[in-house]
Motif scaffolding. Structure first.
Motif, PDB file in Angstrom:
ATOM      1  N   PRO A 392      -8.339 -13.286  18.029  1.00  0.00           N
ATOM      2  CA  PRO A 392      -7.311 -11.856  17.934  1.00  0.00           C
ATOM      3  C   PRO A 392      -5.895 -11.805  16.530  1.00  0.00           C
ATOM      4  O   PRO A 392      -5.857 -13.005  15.874  1.00  0.00           O
ATOM      5  CB  PRO A 392      -6.399 -12.406  19.329  1.00  0.00           C
ATOM      6  CG  PRO A 392      -6.718 -13.510  20.364  1.00  0.00           C
ATOM      7  CD  PRO A 392      -8.361 -14.436  19.302  1.00  0.00           C
ATOM      8  N   ILE A 393      -5.768 -10.827  16.367  1.00  0.00           N
ATOM      9  CA  ILE A 393      -5.053 -10.475  15.516  1.00  0.00           C
ATOM     10  C   ILE A 393      -3.793 -10.355  16.138  1.00  0.00           C
ATOM     11  O   ILE A 393      -3.151  -9.691  16.997  1.00  0.00           O
ATOM     12  CB  ILE A 393      -5.149  -8.888  15.227  1.00  0.00           C
ATOM     13  CG1 ILE A 393      -7.304  -9.263  14.292  1.00  0.00           C
ATOM     14  CG2 ILE A 393      -5.016  -8.023  13.671  1.00  0.00           C
ATOM     15  CD1 ILE A 393      -7.543  -6.846  13.679  1.00  0.00           C
ATOM     16  N   SER A 394      -2.896 -11.044  14.993  1.00  0.00           N
ATOM     17  CA  SER A 394      -1.885 -11.294  15.642  1.00  0.00           C
ATOM     18  C   SER A 394      -0.987 -11.036  14.931  1.00  0.00           C
ATOM     19  O   SER A 394       0.351 -10.665  14.556  1.00  0.00           O
ATOM     20  CB  SER A 394      -1.781 -12.726  14.938  1.00  0.00           C
ATOM     21  OG  SER A 394      -1.693 -13.412  13.772  1.00  0.00           O
ATOM     22  N   SER A 395      -1.182 -10.024  13.480  1.00  0.00           N
ATOM     23  CA  SER A 395       0.044  -9.218  12.462  1.00  0.00           C
ATOM     24  C   SER A 395      -0.889  -8.015  11.735  1.00  0.00           C
ATOM     25  O   SER A 395      -1.952  -8.589  11.650  1.00  0.00           O
ATOM     26  CB  SER A 395       0.990 -10.060  11.925  1.00  0.00           C
ATOM     27  OG  SER A 395       1.594  -9.274  11.342  1.00  0.00           O
ATOM     28  N   ILE A 396      -0.491  -7.072  11.351  1.00  0.00           N
ATOM     29  CA  ILE A 396      -1.205  -6.185  10.172  1.00  0.00           C
ATOM     30  C   ILE A 396      -0.609  -5.779   9.387  1.00  0.00           C
ATOM     31  O   ILE A 396       1.095  -5.143   9.846  1.00  0.00           O
ATOM     32  CB  ILE A 396      -1.767  -5.413  10.884  1.00  0.00           C
ATOM     33  CG1 ILE A 396      -1.327  -4.502  11.602  1.00  0.00           C
ATOM     34  CG2 ILE A 396      -3.379  -5.438  12.234  1.00  0.00           C
ATOM     35  CD1 ILE A 396      -1.717  -3.042  12.281  1.00  0.00           C
ATOM     36  N   CYS A 397      -0.667  -5.148   8.503  1.00  0.00           N
ATOM     37  CA  CYS A 397       0.279  -5.019   7.485  1.00  0.00           C
ATOM     38  C   CYS A 397      -0.360  -4.027   6.793  1.00  0.00           C
ATOM     39  O   CYS A 397      -1.561  -3.759   6.391  1.00  0.00           O
ATOM     40  CB  CYS A 397       0.651  -5.787   5.956  1.00  0.00           C
ATOM     41  SG  CYS A 397       1.483  -4.934   4.995  1.00  0.00           S
ATOM     42  N   VAL A 398      -0.095  -2.362   7.004  1.00  0.00           N
ATOM     43  CA  VAL A 398      -0.539  -0.956   6.463  1.00  0.00           C
ATOM     44  C   VAL A 398       0.434  -0.643   4.875  1.00  0.00           C
ATOM     45  O   VAL A 398       1.216  -0.002   5.218  1.00  0.00           O
ATOM     46  CB  VAL A 398      -0.806   0.131   7.320  1.00  0.00           C
ATOM     47  CG1 VAL A 398      -1.078   1.023   7.085  1.00  0.00           C
ATOM     48  CG2 VAL A 398      -1.644  -0.693   8.777  1.00  0.00           C
ATOM     49  N   ASP A 399      -0.041  -0.355   3.746  1.00  0.00           N
ATOM     50  CA  ASP A 399      -0.050   0.476   2.864  1.00  0.00           C
ATOM     51  C   ASP A 399      -0.746   1.632   2.022  1.00  0.00           C
ATOM     52  O   ASP A 399      -1.640   2.112   2.903  1.00  0.00           O
ATOM     53  CB  ASP A 399       0.842   0.124   2.132  1.00  0.00           C
ATOM     54  CG  ASP A 399      -0.249  -1.055   0.786  1.00  0.00           C
ATOM     55  OD1 ASP A 399      -1.519  -0.771   1.057  1.00  0.00           O
ATOM     56  OD2 ASP A 399       0.218  -2.247   0.979  1.00  0.00           O
ATOM     57  N   SER A 400      -0.139   2.277   1.801  1.00  0.00           N
ATOM     58  CA  SER A 400      -1.299   3.521   0.221  1.00  0.00           C
ATOM     59  C   SER A 400      -2.973   2.934  -0.294  1.00  0.00           C
ATOM     60  O   SER A 400      -3.292   3.718  -0.204  1.00  0.00           O
ATOM     61  CB  SER A 400      -0.002   3.527  -0.278  1.00  0.00           C
ATOM     62  OG  SER A 400       0.228   3.328  -1.073  1.00  0.00           O
ATOM     63  N   PHE A 401      -2.094   1.157  -0.069  1.00  0.00           N
ATOM     64  CA  PHE A 401      -3.378   0.824  -0.551  1.00  0.00           C
ATOM     65  C   PHE A 401      -4.475   0.998  -0.044  1.00  0.00           C
ATOM     66  O   PHE A 401      -5.744   0.364  -0.299  1.00  0.00           O
ATOM     67  CB  PHE A 401      -3.462  -0.132  -1.944  1.00  0.00           C
ATOM     68  CG  PHE A 401      -4.569  -0.155  -3.001  1.00  0.00           C
ATOM     69  CD1 PHE A 401      -5.463   0.392  -3.864  1.00  0.00           C
ATOM     70  CD2 PHE A 401      -5.375  -1.572  -3.086  1.00  0.00           C
ATOM     71  CE1 PHE A 401      -5.924   0.030  -4.245  1.00  0.00           C
ATOM     72  CE2 PHE A 401      -6.032  -2.372  -3.066  1.00  0.00           C
ATOM     73  CZ  PHE A 401      -6.869  -1.635  -4.817  1.00  0.00           C
ATOM     74  N   ARG A 402      -4.225  -0.310   0.926  1.00  0.00           N
ATOM     75  CA  ARG A 402      -4.245  -1.061   1.498  1.00  0.00           C
ATOM     76  C   ARG A 402      -4.298  -1.804   3.091  1.00  0.00           C
ATOM     77  O   ARG A 402      -3.406  -0.993   3.514  1.00  0.00           O
ATOM     78  CB  ARG A 402      -4.844  -2.891   1.127  1.00  0.00           C
ATOM     79  CG  ARG A 402      -3.872  -4.228   1.068  1.00  0.00           C
ATOM     80  CD  ARG A 402      -3.723  -4.460   0.213  1.00  0.00           C
ATOM     81  NE  ARG A 402      -2.208  -4.619  -0.575  1.00  0.00           N
ATOM     82  CZ  ARG A 402      -2.221  -5.757  -1.248  1.00  0.00           C
ATOM     83  NH1 ARG A 402      -3.043  -6.341  -2.100  1.00  0.00           N
ATOM     84  NH2 ARG A 402      -0.675  -6.232  -1.790  1.00  0.00           N
ATOM     85  N   VAL A 403      -5.224  -2.572   4.270  1.00  0.00           N
ATOM     86  CA  VAL A 403      -4.710  -2.559   5.040  1.00  0.00           C
ATOM     87  C   VAL A 403      -4.984  -4.043   5.092  1.00  0.00           C
ATOM     88  O   VAL A 403      -6.104  -4.431   4.609  1.00  0.00           O
ATOM     89  CB  VAL A 403      -5.531  -1.683   6.714  1.00  0.00           C
ATOM     90  CG1 VAL A 403      -5.064  -3.076   7.650  1.00  0.00           C
ATOM     91  CG2 VAL A 403      -5.125  -0.906   6.708  1.00  0.00           C
TER      92      VAL A 403
END
Length: 474
Positions: A392-403
């Motif tokens: 399972p995915i435990s955390s995500i980070c999203v910005d204008s360049f990448r995920v």
């Protein structure tokens, strides 16, 4: 050509060179003196910078010669993005940050490098981490050095930061909230909520600093300034934790919700009624007309557009519903209007736990649950889906360049945004970053990133978590 004015020749060359790529422009500059001078024209490189990034700040180049600034900016930033896109050995450094003797419950960049102000030179990006060992630690992520450590207190549960004032905020297992000076670690103030569960939301309105706290008893308390002066407190859910707290991009609205009871609706508060309450009036509030809230996020490009992921009991599925929040004023009263603008079903399993929801600034939603990641438009069109983790995915980070996705399989997956000619904005999967050995670790638990680095926490089998810092070279 010999009969033409030199200036006319230069202007023609420059106009022709606008059709070249950066690689071709560099190549033609070595043909002869005239071509070299034309290819070095700052206007050409400025044009390429603004076509690619839209906004560029030359201050990040420091004291370089002005006539080469645009070229140097383009070459450095494109080289940095190439390294961040490829993820190849040599394009980044990885440091292990060790010192905590318990679980890392969260961490924050003290001052993050953004796409508007990428930092090509500085090697002093600071991350502050909080742990169940009762300490806050600050780290230089480029060289892996610890900067300061707070005195030991009760196990910490939450951490966030106010980037504008470089203040770190923590909450411990006894409900004690503290503010810390981010550069020195000096304790600034404390406030007791007497709640073992706290959800924290910090925001600035003009030059005023506020912290809104959701408690395990179902109340929302608003504090002012790093000194944590109490401004208001209101019961939202009796006996159920307020574990969703969001501020709208225009800072006019605060959304509070709980995932502990499917019969309750999220609530929207007029921010001013919490930060500057009237003695003879209740805070201005309105319910969001959905129940079974599981996650929510404001859309960054809109002043007050809220996306709520909620469980639909009748059809045994999950939906996302989009609302616009506005204020309707009449002669005698003001009323909050929560107006539905879109709703669509998800392919997400109804029983999925640990649902992660984020929004990109281009009006699309990123959703993670289990081992899968999805990207939806606000109209409900699935733009992309990925299943590249084995746990399972435990955390995500999203910005204008990448995920960036972090998983219990001890890997980070990096995906970058791209504009497809046929399908518009979508994601492209790029590479994995590994966190070590499963004999020593149980997987990644949290991830955060700024424009030129990624930091993630690794759960140790011995109970001592480690931070992994990946810094990309410019």
């Amino acid at each position: 050509m010999d009969s033409c004015e030199p200036q006319l020749i230069d202007d023609c060359l420059i106009q022709i060179f606008t059709f070249l790529t950066e690689e071709d422009l560099i190549n033609v500059s070595s043909v002869c003196k005239d071509w070299h001078e034309a290819a070095e024209t700052p206007w050409l490189w400025r044009r390429m910078c603004l076509q690619r990034w839209g906004f560029c700040n030359l201050a990040v180049l420091g004291s370089e010669q002005a006539n080469h600034s645009w070229k140097r900016y383009f070459l450095r930033r494109s080289h940095l993005e190439k390294n961040m896109t490829k993820g190849r050995t040599g394009g980044y450094t990885c440091k292990s940050l060790r010192g905590h003797t318990g679980r890392v419950v969260g961490f924050v960049y003290l001052k993050a490098t953004s796409s508007q102000l990428p930092d090509f030179w500085s090697h002093n990006a600071t991350v502050c981490s909080a742990s169940s060992d009762g300490t806050v630690r600050a780290w230089n992520i480029q060289n892996g050095e610890p900067l300061w450590c707070s005195p030991v207190q009760s196990p910490l549960m939450k951490i966030l930061r106010d980037e504008q004032h470089e203040v770190v905020i923590t909450a411990d297992s006894q409900g004690l909230i503290k503010t810390w000076q981010g550069q020195t670690g000096q304790e600034l103030a404390s406030f007791s909520t007497s709640s073992s569960h706290c959800t924290l939301l910090q925001y600035n309105i003009d030059n005023d600093w506020f912290l809104t706290v959701g408690t395990g008893q179902g109340s929302v308390c608003t504090l002012a300034g790093p000194s944590l002066t109490k401004k208001s407190s209101i019961i939202v859910y009796d006996t159920f934790s307020v574990n969703i707290l969001l501020a709208s991009p225009d800072k006019k609205w605060i959304t509070a919700g709980t995932t502990e009871n499917n019969d309750f609706c999220p609530k929207v508060f007029y921010t001013e009624s919490l930060t500057s309450p009237s003695e003879d009036e209740e805070p201005l509030c309105q319910s969001v007309p959905v129940i079974g809230c599981r996650a929510a996020v404001f859309i960054p490009t809109q002043p007050a557009r809220l996306a709520v992921l909620h469980h639909n009991d009748l059809e045994r599925k999950n939906d996302i519903t989009i609302f616009d929040i506005i204020m309707k004023k009449t002669k005698y009263k003001s009323e909050i209007i929560v107006q539905q603008v879109e709703s669509f079903p998800l392919t997400l399993n109804a029983s999925s736990s640990n649902i992660l929801l984020a929004a990109k600034d281009s009006n699309c939603i990123v959703l993670a649950a289990g081992e899968q990641l999805w990207v939806y438009s606000l109209k409900g069109v699935m733009l992309a889906s990925f299943k590249e983790h084995t746990l399972p995915i435990s955390s995500i980070c999203v910005d204008s360049f990448r995920v960036v996705t972090a998983s219990k399989d001890l890997s980070l997956r990096v995906l970058t945004w791209k504009n497809d000619r046929d399908y518009g904005l979508t994601l492209e999967s790029r590479y994995h970053l590994l966190g070590g050995s499963h004999t020593m670790s149980r997987g990644f638990t949290h991830v955060a990133c700024d424009y030129s680095s990624i930091v993630a926490s690794v759960e140790g089998n011995d109970g001592k978590d480690v931070l992994k810092a990946y810094s990309f070279n410019a």
